[in-house]
Design an enzyme around this catalytic site. Structure first.
Site, mmCIF file in Angstrom:
data_model
loop_
_atom_site.group_PDB
_atom_site.id
_atom_site.type_symbol
_atom_site.label_atom_id
_atom_site.label_comp_id
_atom_site.label_asym_id
_atom_site.label_seq_id
_atom_site.Cartn_x
_atom_site.Cartn_y
_atom_site.Cartn_z
ATOM 1 C CB THR A 1 -32.081 45.415 17.982
ATOM 2 O OG1 THR A 1 -32.658 44.400 18.800
ATOM 3 C CG2 THR A 1 -33.014 45.742 16.832
ATOM 4 C CE LYS B 1 -22.197 34.831 24.018
ATOM 5 N NZ LYS B 1 -20.780 35.084 23.677
#
Length: 338
Positions: A95, A224
């Protein structure tokens, strides 16, 4: 032969590429890994489709993104919790990233773990928001969460830290983790462009979004490095713990001054041990010629591990494309089976 049933949440470009990969390589996966992967459900933005015997991938991979309609099941919860006998083995979470709440991915992952499913996540939102909590739930349930696709897609950042450096002491991580910002900086350097012109070029080539803030302001890189840090250093840090600067203020003159000495500007995300704490940062840095990250060009990415026992380990490359992210998700599934 093993059978693994997959449920996919989100049907955007990455999920579509993932289904295409499964469809194209089905026989090869059976032959090489002795496992047949079946997609039994896909949850879209307005509903889901489901078949306990497996959806026809030849039809599914041809559907446009965002086209999953309403079926007899209204939600992921209805499928995996209300009908546990028909649940899948693995959730592939694709998603859109929501950094504020982690939803809907956060609920999907929790529901899947409650139903004793393993997780492969390409979406970053839920992991950035609640990775330590989710890992604790998974451990209690005896399940696994794999998320290499959320930590620079095709570039095997997490894999190197978890597997190749197992048993070693990682002292620091430095990475070029965002292909869009690296393309812009490379274009400025090689084409003698202003930041504005390089950004326009990236948008014209479909590399940068119409609203590129997530990339150029360093937030994507921050997400990240946060996931890498929490996963590899076993910390419980948040985005608020990271000092983040983007590339908007790097000028053409800055580029030219760096090139005089054979250097290049790169957006570097870093995690470094300093005494008793871990310091996370994202900022543009001048990279000297001896640093292997100087060779990361265009939309490529790169990561540099400094270790106590193995010295410096560097990996460069990784396609910045939905196909690369889909391949990373497939790799995680294969490693789950292994």
């Amino acid at each position: 032969m093993k059978q693994r049933k997959i449920v996919i949440t989100g049907y955007g470009t990455v999920a579509k590429e993932f289904v295409e990969l499964l469809y194209r390589k089905k026989e090869a996966f059976i032959e090489q890994y002795h496992t047949e992967y079946t997609v039994i459900g896909v949850v879209g933005s307005i509903g889901m489709i489901y078949d306990p015997e497996g959806l026809d991938l030849s039809i599914l991979h041809g559907l446009p993104t965002g086209s999953i309609g309403i079926s007899q099941y209204a939600s992921m919860k209805d499928l995996v919790l209300e009908s546990p006998s028909m649940k899948g083995d693995i959730l592939v979470e694709c998603t859109p990233t929501n950094l504020e709440t982690g939803e809907p991915a956060l609920s999907y992952i929790k529901q899947a773990l409650e139903a004793n499913m393993d997780i492969v996540s390409v979406s970053k939102g839920a992991l950035v928001h609640s990775l330590p909590e989710l890992l604790a739930i998974a451990k209690a349930k005896g399940r696994y969460i794999k998320y290499s696709g959320a930590t620079a897609a095709a570039l095997p950042t997490l894999d190197i830290g978890e597997f190749s450096l197992a048993g070693s002491t990682i002292q620091s991580i430095k990475g070029i983790l965002n292909g869009t910002s690296n393309f812009i900086l490379t274009s400025m350097s090689e084409g003698n462009l202003t930041f504005e012109k390089a950004l326009q070029l990236a948008q014209e080539n479909g590399i940068a979004e119409k609203n590129p803030d997530l990339d150029i302001k360093g937030l994507d890189s921050a997400c990240k490095i946060l996931l890498l840090a929490n996963g590899l250093f076993h910390t419980n840090l948040t985005l608020e713990d990271i000092v983040v600067d983007g590339i908007e203020k790097v000028t053409k003159a800055d580029m030219q001054r760096a090139k005089i000495n054979g250097c290049e500007w790169k957006l570097i995300a870093s995690a470094k041990k300093q005494r008793d704490r871990l310091v996370l940062q994202v900022k543009p840095e001048i990279i000297p010629p001896e640093n292997p990250l100087i060779h990361v060009k265009g939309t490529n990415k790169g990561i540099l591990f400094e270790t106590e026992e193995m010295g410096t380990i560097c990996c460069v490359g990784g396609a910045s494309h939905p196909k690369g992210a889909a391949a990373a998700a497939m790799k995680d599934i294969i490693n789950l089976i292994r």
